[in-house]
Design a protein around this motif. Structure first.
Motif, PDB file in Angstrom:
ATOM      1  N   THR A  64       0.829  -1.198   0.000  1.00 43.14           N
ATOM      2  CA  THR A  64       0.000   0.000   0.000  1.00 43.14           C
ATOM      3  C   THR A  64       0.863   1.248   0.000  1.00 43.14           C
ATOM      4  N   LEU A  65       1.977   1.176   0.732  1.00 41.57           N
ATOM      5  CA  LEU A  65       2.848   2.339   0.839  1.00 41.57           C
ATOM      6  C   LEU A  65       3.817   2.447  -0.331  1.00 41.57           C
ATOM      7  N   ARG A  66       4.238   1.313  -0.880  1.00 40.95           N
ATOM      8  CA  ARG A  66       5.195   1.338  -1.990  1.00 40.95           C
ATOM      9  C   ARG A  66       4.700   0.424  -3.115  1.00 40.95           C
ATOM     10  N   PRO A  67       3.576   0.776  -3.725  1.00 42.60           N
ATOM     11  CA  PRO A  67       2.973  -0.113  -4.722  1.00 42.60           C
ATOM     12  C   PRO A  67       3.769  -0.246  -6.011  1.00 42.60           C
ATOM     13  N   SER A  68       4.682   0.681  -6.275  1.00 46.90           N
ATOM     14  CA  SER A  68       5.418   0.644  -7.541  1.00 46.90           C
ATOM     15  C   SER A  68       6.756  -0.076  -7.435  1.00 46.90           C
ATOM     16  N   GLU A  69       7.077  -0.631  -6.267  1.00 47.49           N
ATOM     17  CA  GLU A  69       8.345  -1.341  -6.098  1.00 47.49           C
ATOM     18  C   GLU A  69       8.457  -2.486  -7.095  1.00 47.49           C
ATOM     19  N   MET A  70       9.663  -2.692  -7.628  1.00 47.00           N
ATOM     20  CA  MET A  70       9.899  -3.731  -8.624  1.00 47.00           C
ATOM     21  C   MET A  70      11.118  -4.568  -8.240  1.00 47.00           C
ATOM     22  N   PHE A  71      11.169  -5.778  -8.800  1.00 48.18           N
ATOM     23  CA  PHE A  71      12.332  -6.650  -8.705  1.00 48.18           C
ATOM     24  C   PHE A  71      12.737  -6.957  -7.260  1.00 48.18           C
ATOM     25  N   GLU A  72      11.737  -7.113  -6.393  1.00 50.33           N
ATOM     26  CA  GLU A  72      12.027  -7.496  -5.011  1.00 50.33           C
ATOM     27  C   GLU A  72      12.539  -8.934  -4.975  1.00 50.33           C
ATOM     28  N   SER A 105      17.115   8.936  -4.562  1.00 51.75           N
ATOM     29  CA  SER A 105      17.829   7.729  -4.980  1.00 51.75           C
ATOM     30  C   SER A 105      18.853   7.324  -3.927  1.00 51.75           C
ATOM     31  N   LYS A 106      19.054   6.017  -3.791  1.00 54.82           N
ATOM     32  CA  LYS A 106      20.084   5.490  -2.908  1.00 54.82           C
ATOM     33  C   LYS A 106      21.310   5.162  -3.758  1.00 54.82           C
ATOM     34  N   SER A 107      22.277   6.054  -3.775  1.00 55.82           N
ATOM     35  CA  SER A 107      23.471   5.838  -4.590  1.00 55.82           C
ATOM     36  C   SER A 107      24.302   4.671  -4.076  1.00 55.82           C
ATOM     37  N   TYR A 108      24.064   4.271  -2.848  1.00 53.56           N
ATOM     38  CA  TYR A 108      24.825   3.176  -2.244  1.00 53.56           C
ATOM     39  C   TYR A 108      24.145   1.818  -2.452  1.00 53.56           C
ATOM     40  N   ARG A 109      23.010   1.806  -3.163  1.00 47.32           N
ATOM     41  CA  ARG A 109      22.322   0.534  -3.371  1.00 47.32           C
ATOM     42  C   ARG A 109      21.722   0.515  -4.786  1.00 47.32           C
ATOM     43  N   ILE A 110      22.543   0.119  -5.723  1.00 46.17           N
ATOM     44  CA  ILE A 110      22.116   0.024  -7.111  1.00 46.17           C
ATOM     45  C   ILE A 110      22.120  -1.444  -7.511  1.00 46.17           C
ATOM     46  N   LYS A 111      20.997  -1.918  -7.948  1.00 46.62           N
ATOM     47  CA  LYS A 111      20.826  -3.338  -8.277  1.00 46.62           C
ATOM     48  C   LYS A 111      20.992  -3.548  -9.782  1.00 46.62           C
ATOM     49  N   LEU A 112      21.817  -4.504 -10.146  1.00 46.24           N
ATOM     50  CA  LEU A 112      21.997  -4.889 -11.543  1.00 46.24           C
ATOM     51  C   LEU A 112      21.452  -6.301 -11.717  1.00 46.24           C
ATOM     52  N   ILE A 113      20.494  -6.448 -12.631  1.00 42.96           N
ATOM     53  CA  ILE A 113      19.882  -7.747 -12.902  1.00 42.96           C
ATOM     54  C   ILE A 113      20.305  -8.172 -14.297  1.00 42.96           C
ATOM     55  N   ARG A 114      20.856  -9.365 -14.396  1.00 43.84           N
ATOM     56  CA  ARG A 114      21.409  -9.832 -15.669  1.00 43.84           C
ATOM     57  C   ARG A 114      20.936 -11.256 -15.942  1.00 43.84           C
ATOM     58  N   GLY A 115      20.496 -11.481 -17.167  1.00 40.66           N
ATOM     59  CA  GLY A 115      20.048 -12.816 -17.544  1.00 40.66           C
ATOM     60  C   GLY A 115      18.543 -12.868 -17.756  1.00 40.66           C
ATOM     61  N   TYR A 128      18.366  -1.161 -11.468  1.00 43.95           N
ATOM     62  CA  TYR A 128      17.292  -0.683 -10.592  1.00 43.95           C
ATOM     63  C   TYR A 128      17.923   0.063  -9.426  1.00 43.95           C
ATOM     64  N   VAL A 129      17.650   1.362  -9.340  1.00 45.81           N
ATOM     65  CA  VAL A 129      18.209   2.196  -8.281  1.00 45.81           C
ATOM     66  C   VAL A 129      17.186   2.292  -7.143  1.00 45.81           C
TER      67      VAL A 129
END
Length: 260
Positions: A23-31, A180-190, A223-224
């Motif tokens: 409800t608070l973060r409905p647009s979150e992706m790639f959890e 943005s969290k510059s210290y937590r950048i997610k890279l998804i590959r494959g 994903y930042v």
């Protein structure tokens, strides 16, 4: 009456807040779950493999550099158009069955080959028609996707060369935002349907940056993560309820005043 108003607001606030994190973060992706393995990054030594629906820039020249076809060296078109084609070649699409339709050769299989393998394969085929043909190919529709602000801001970065870095991709989207969290950048590959590899990067300081500016591969997803902004989101979620509650309390007050 004032106490009832406060109680109603508190009940609504608690209900909305604890109903669900979605409800608070409905647009979150790639959890991912905590147990999902985080890969140790190693620079890829794999070359890009041509796939159906890829777009290919293609031209053939002789071994001494003389243009044969796939360029603008003909009697039609202006000089600027010809120069552009000389640099980029003509564009062809790989069809759904992995074949590509090329001049003289017709439809030939190309899917599953790297660019180098495809060039060598086509050079052998064109050798039946030209002396020492030299094939130049480039996949022009390779891309990287970048998501920011909990997935609400997305960009597609075209990467015609092999040398697009993580920092360059972020820069082409306009850079990080104030949440943005510059210290937590997610890279998804494959392949997303078959346990893709996940890496985390920290570009918040120079000591970490030297290990973070890696070369990207086609179809990588960046994903930042962003700050949650719970207060703003809660207020946005409950504002309709507050408006309704205020209206009801006002109506109740009017009727109560008339009934005195």
């Amino acid at each position: 009456m004032k106490n009832k108003y406060i109680v109603i607001i508190i009940i609504l606030l608690v209900t909305v807040t604890f109903n669900s994190c979605k409800t608070l973060r409905p647009s979150e992706m790639f959890e991912v779950d905590d147990a999902y393995p985080v890969s140790s990054f190693e620079a890829s030594k794999k070359e890009y493999v041509i796939k159906p629906y890829d777009k290919i820039s293609f031209r053939v020249v002789s071994n001494i550099g003389e243009s044969l076809f796939g360029t603008g060296n003909n009697q039609n078109g202006g000089n600027s158009m010809n120069n552009n084609r000389n640099q980029q070649g003509m564009e062809f699409a790989v069809e759904f069955d992995g074949l590509i339709k090329l001049p003289i050769l017709g439809r030939v299989p190309i899917s599953g080959k790297t660019v180098r393998e495809a060039e060598e394969y086509l050079e052998d085929l064109y050798a039946d028609y030209y002396v020492d043909p030299f094939v130049l190919m480039e996949v022009t529709n390779r891309k990287v996707m970048v998501f920011m602000n909990s997935g609400t801001n997305a960009s597609i970065i075209e990467m015609p060369t092999e040398n697009l870095t993580l920092i360059e991709a972020i820069a082409q989207t306009g850079g990080l935002t104030d949440i943005s969290k510059s210290y937590r950048i997610k890279l998804i590959r494959g392949d997303l349907t078959e346990n893709p590899e996940i890496y985390y990067w920290n570009i918040s300081n120079l000591s970490e940056l030297k290990d973070s500016n890696i070369f990207l591969e086609a179809n990588d997803i960046i994903y930042v993560d962003s700050k949650p902004q719970y207060v703003t989101r809660v207020l946005r979620e409950i504002s309709p309820y507050l408006t309704l509650t205020t209206t009801l309390v006002s109506i109740y007050g009017i009727f109560f005043a008339f009934n005195k």
